[in-house]
Every structure is written in C-alpha cells, then in structure tokens.
Design an enzyme around this catalytic site. Structure first.
Site, mmCIF file in Angstrom:
data_model
loop_
_atom_site.group_PDB
_atom_site.id
_atom_site.type_symbol
_atom_site.label_atom_id
_atom_site.label_comp_id
_atom_site.label_asym_id
_atom_site.label_seq_id
_atom_site.Cartn_x
_atom_site.Cartn_y
_atom_site.Cartn_z
ATOM 1 N N SER A 104 -27.716 -61.612 56.555
ATOM 2 C CA SER A 104 -26.951 -62.854 56.469
ATOM 3 C C SER A 104 -25.471 -62.558 56.287
ATOM 4 O O SER A 104 -25.089 -61.444 55.916
ATOM 5 C CB SER A 104 -27.452 -63.652 55.254
ATOM 6 N N TYR A 148 -29.566 -66.185 46.761
ATOM 7 C CA TYR A 148 -29.670 -65.845 48.184
ATOM 8 C C TYR A 148 -28.778 -64.655 48.515
ATOM 9 O O TYR A 148 -29.189 -63.708 49.182
ATOM 10 C CB TYR A 148 -29.272 -67.064 49.005
HETATM 11 P P1 NAP Z 1 -36.118 -71.814 58.158
HETATM 12 O O1 NAP Z 1 -35.828 -72.756 59.254
HETATM 13 O O2 NAP Z 1 -36.192 -72.317 56.744
HETATM 14 O O3 NAP Z 1 -37.479 -70.991 58.495
HETATM 15 C C1 NAP Z 1 -37.925 -70.027 57.571
HETATM 16 C C2 NAP Z 1 -39.405 -69.854 57.800
HETATM 17 O O4 NAP Z 1 -39.942 -68.933 56.834
HETATM 18 C C3 NAP Z 1 -40.146 -71.184 57.609
HETATM 19 O O5 NAP Z 1 -41.188 -71.315 58.545
HETATM 20 C C4 NAP Z 1 -40.681 -71.014 56.204
HETATM 21 O O6 NAP Z 1 -41.777 -71.830 55.904
HETATM 22 C C5 NAP Z 1 -41.084 -69.558 56.236
HETATM 23 N N1 NAP Z 1 -41.382 -69.064 54.877
HETATM 24 C C6 NAP Z 1 -40.778 -69.416 53.717
HETATM 25 N N2 NAP Z 1 -41.354 -68.774 52.690
HETATM 26 C C7 NAP Z 1 -42.356 -68.015 53.203
HETATM 27 C C8 NAP Z 1 -43.316 -67.134 52.636
HETATM 28 N N3 NAP Z 1 -43.393 -66.905 51.317
HETATM 29 N N4 NAP Z 1 -44.194 -66.525 53.465
HETATM 30 C C9 NAP Z 1 -44.170 -66.761 54.798
HETATM 31 N N5 NAP Z 1 -43.279 -67.589 55.407
HETATM 32 C C10 NAP Z 1 -42.381 -68.203 54.600
HETATM 33 O O7 NAP Z 1 -35.038 -70.655 58.154
HETATM 34 P P2 NAP Z 1 -34.132 -70.114 59.354
HETATM 35 O O8 NAP Z 1 -32.822 -70.799 59.338
HETATM 36 O O9 NAP Z 1 -34.944 -70.061 60.617
HETATM 37 O O10 NAP Z 1 -33.899 -68.634 58.788
HETATM 38 C C11 NAP Z 1 -34.822 -67.598 59.068
HETATM 39 C C12 NAP Z 1 -34.246 -66.364 58.402
HETATM 40 O O11 NAP Z 1 -32.888 -66.197 58.820
HETATM 41 C C13 NAP Z 1 -34.220 -66.452 56.888
HETATM 42 O O12 NAP Z 1 -34.455 -65.169 56.339
HETATM 43 C C14 NAP Z 1 -32.766 -66.866 56.598
HETATM 44 O O13 NAP Z 1 -32.356 -66.455 55.304
HETATM 45 C C15 NAP Z 1 -32.048 -66.121 57.662
HETATM 46 N N6 NAP Z 1 -30.731 -66.629 58.037
HETATM 47 C C16 NAP Z 1 -30.584 -67.923 58.422
HETATM 48 C C17 NAP Z 1 -29.299 -68.341 58.826
HETATM 49 C C18 NAP Z 1 -29.022 -69.753 59.276
HETATM 50 O O14 NAP Z 1 -27.825 -70.087 59.379
HETATM 51 N N7 NAP Z 1 -30.024 -70.552 59.544
HETATM 52 C C19 NAP Z 1 -28.243 -67.446 58.849
HETATM 53 C C20 NAP Z 1 -28.462 -66.133 58.410
HETATM 54 C C21 NAP Z 1 -29.719 -65.734 58.021
HETATM 55 P P3 NAP Z 1 -41.424 -73.203 55.139
HETATM 56 O O15 NAP Z 1 -41.163 -74.194 56.211
HETATM 57 O O16 NAP Z 1 -42.655 -73.534 54.323
HETATM 58 O O17 NAP Z 1 -40.221 -72.954 54.253
HETATM 59 C C1 GCO Z 2 -25.247 -71.292 53.090
HETATM 60 C C2 GCO Z 2 -26.007 -71.024 54.365
HETATM 61 C C3 GCO Z 2 -25.925 -69.563 54.723
HETATM 62 C C4 GCO Z 2 -26.702 -69.301 55.990
HETATM 63 C C5 GCO Z 2 -26.648 -67.869 56.380
HETATM 64 C C6 GCO Z 2 -25.269 -67.425 56.723
HETATM 65 O O1 GCO Z 2 -25.683 -72.159 52.314
HETATM 66 O O2 GCO Z 2 -24.230 -70.609 52.897
HETATM 67 O O3 GCO Z 2 -27.365 -71.426 54.242
HETATM 68 O O4 GCO Z 2 -26.409 -68.781 53.668
HETATM 69 O O5 GCO Z 2 -28.035 -69.621 55.822
HETATM 70 O O6 GCO Z 2 -27.280 -67.032 55.484
HETATM 71 O O7 GCO Z 2 -25.369 -66.138 57.316
#
Ligand code: NAP
Ligand code: GCO
Length: 264
Positions: free
Chosen positions: A145, A158
């Site tokens: 992230s 986080y």
């Molecule tokens: P999301 O839409 O919340 O999807 C996360 C998925 O992981 C959901 O299906 C969630 O299920 C599942 N999950 C949560 N806890 C779990 C567990 N204990 N065991 C198995 N599955 C579980 O998140 P996303 O935005 O796609 O992000 C995916 C990854 O990218 C995460 O690691 C996040 O930190 C990272 N990330 C996201 C962003 C962003 O801007 N979106 C940026 C950087 C990194 P539930 O629906 O039940 O929660």
């Molecule tokens: C926040 C956002 C970020 C993104 C991502 C950025 O609240 O700052 O959720 O943490 O999820 O991780 O890379």
C-alpha cells in the site's frame, strides 16, 4: 518475449478475491493462462465471486477460508493441492482497513487489522511455500500500500500492518530465494474499490469528498486508479519475466509517491 509473461500451466491462489483488487488480479492471471483459485471469508462472498468470474467468461474455483485461521488455511491449501494441484503463484490480497483516530482505536480493532493484513499473509505464505519448494519454483505477491511508505490520520493499524508486510516480503525473499521462490510486493495507490468508497462519497451539496479532491491533486495522473491498472504489473510479478526480481515493492500509484502535489 510474450512467453516470458505467460502464466500457462500455472496454478494461482489469490486470497480475498471475490471482488475488488483480488478479483481483477485473478482475472488478469486467467487471461494470461493461469488456473485461478480464490478464497473469501464466507460462502456468500465465494458464491458472489464465482458468479462474477463466470459472467466474465473465466473459470475459477473458490473456497471459504479465513486467512487468519491457521487450520482453515492448512485444510484449504491441502484441498487445493488435492483437487487442483500444487500452487505456483500466491497473491496475499485479503485485507481490511479501519479508519479510527489512534487514541480512539481499541486494542481489539488494532489487533484485528494486524491479524488480517499481516498475520494472514504470514500464515498463507508459510503454508504454501513447502509445495513451492518441492516444485522447484514459486511466486509470492503481497499486496502492500501507499501506507507501506506513508502515514495518514486514522489509519495507524493499517499502516503498521502494510509497513510490516513490506518487510515480511523482503524477509521471505531473503529466506526462500535460494529455492527459486520470488517474493515481491505490489503497492497500489488509491484504487476505486468498496474499501475506498467512503473516501469518494459525494458531499450533501454534491461536491467531491475532501479526500477525493486532495488525492486528485496529489496524483500526477489526476485520477483514482482502477483495479484493472494493477493487472499488468501483477502478471509481470507472477511470470517468468520477473525471475530475477526479488524483495521488490512495485508501486502502482500514478506517481503519488513521487509528487509533492499540485499547488492550490
Ligand atoms: P476490498 O474491496 O475490501 O476486498 C478485500 C477482500 O478481502 C474482501 O473480499 C474481503 O471480504 C476479503 N477479506 C477480508 N478479511 C478476510 C479474511 N480474514 N479472510 C479472507 N478474506 C478476507 O479491498 P480492496 O480495495 O480490493 O483491497 C484488496 C487489497 O488491496 C487489500 O489488502 C488492501 O489493503 C489493498 N489495497 C487497497 C487499495 C485501495 O485503494 N483499494 C490500495 C492499496 C492496497 P469482506 O467483504 O468480508 O471484507
Ligand atoms: C486510506 C485508504 C488507503 C488505500 C491504500 C492506499 O484510508 O488511506 O484506504 O489506505 O486503501 O492502502 O495505497
């Protein structure tokens, strides 16, 4: 050169991939030739994911598994190895965020984020690595992230988890590189998924959310990322094209980390 980026014949497990970033990465892997397997935390989400992959014309196998439950992970990996085959590519994608000012955050909430976002990748990686060693190769991609590098108000747990995940990535690379296992991080910038929806909600007067406006000004590309922006970099890190890339965190952020931000 195309062969270098092919995932033909590979079995890829993407955790938490019923939707969002995990779904996009798994879909990209399938289009690159991989057999894709995913898990999510309950049957409803797994079924939702299976329907979405089918609608996209992609074959996927889903399992109910909580990445924080070591026995569930052991049983699921054993079931995958029996039903599908030994995992070649692991993407530790499952994750949550809790946006709470640190002094208001309970220790239980802090621990929950650390458990899913850091302990989960540890548990799944340690369970999958023995099969990769036997196979003589493996790819592990940890979804890091911007918070692997930067802090921000309300995301202490986080950021601690994603900072730790950066170093877990480097340690797996160090400890298992000799077994032809490459472990790298993929660091998405701000991506439009359900996890960031609260940061993009229109205000009562129809104006942009303050964070939305801030993020656009902080991004040279002047836009939020989409899950599809991550598929090419993920295929690169999962393929033979990155066999000498190890312990690297590949940021896919539109330039956020490089940019001081547009002058108001
Ligand atoms: P999301 O839409 O919340 O999807 C996360 C998925 O992981 C959901 O299906 C969630 O299920 C599942 N999950 C949560 N806890 C779990 C567990 N204990 N065991 C198995 N599955 C579980 O998140 P996303 O935005 O796609 O992000 C995916 C990854 O990218 C995460 O690691 C996040 O930190 C990272 N990330 C996201 C962003 C962003 O801007 N979106 C940026 C950087 C990194 P539930 O629906 O039940 O929660
Ligand atoms: C926040 C956002 C970020 C993104 C991502 C950025 O609240 O700052 O959720 O943490 O999820 O991780 O890379």
């Amino acid at each position: 050169m195309n062969q270098k980026f092919s995932l033909e014949g590979k079995i890829a497990l993407v955790t938490g991939a019923s939707y969002g970033i995990g779904f996009a990465i798994a879909s990209g892997f399938a289009k690159a030739g991989a057999t894709i397997v995913f898990n999510d935390i309950n049957r409803e989400l797994v079924d939702k994911g299976l329907a979405a992959y089918k609608e996209a014309g992609l074959k996927a196998t889903g399992y109910v598994c909580d990445v924080t439950d070591e026995q569930q992970v052991k049983d699921t990996v054993a079931q995958i190895e029996k039903e599908i085959g030994v995992i070649d590519i692991l993407v530790n994608n499952a994750g949550i965020i809790k946006r709470i000012p640190m002094t208001d955050m309970s220790a239980a909430d802090f621990r929950r984020v650390i458990d899913i976002d850091l302990n989960g990748p540890f548990i799944v990686s340690k369970t999958v690595i023995p099969g990769m060693i036997k196979k003589g190769h493996g790819k592990i991609i940890n979804i890091c992230s911007m918070m692997s590098e930067l802090g921000r108000e309300t995301v202490s747990a986080y950021a601690a988890a994603k900072g730790g995940l950066k170093m877990l990535t480097r340690n797996i690379a160090s400890e298992y590189g000799a077994y032809n296992i490459q472990c790298n991080g993929l660091g998405p910038g701000y991506i439009a998924t359900p996890q960031t929806a609260p940061l993009r909600e229109r205000q009562a007067d129809g104006s942009r959310h303050p964070f939305d406006s801030f993020l656009i000004a902080k991004t040279p590309a002047a836009r939020w990322g989409t899950p599809d922006d991550l598929t090419g970099p993920a295929v690169f890190l999962a393929s033979g094209a990155s066999d000498f890339v190890n312990g690297h965190i590949l940021y896919v952020d539109g330039g956020v980390l490089a940019y001081i931000g547009k002058q108001p």
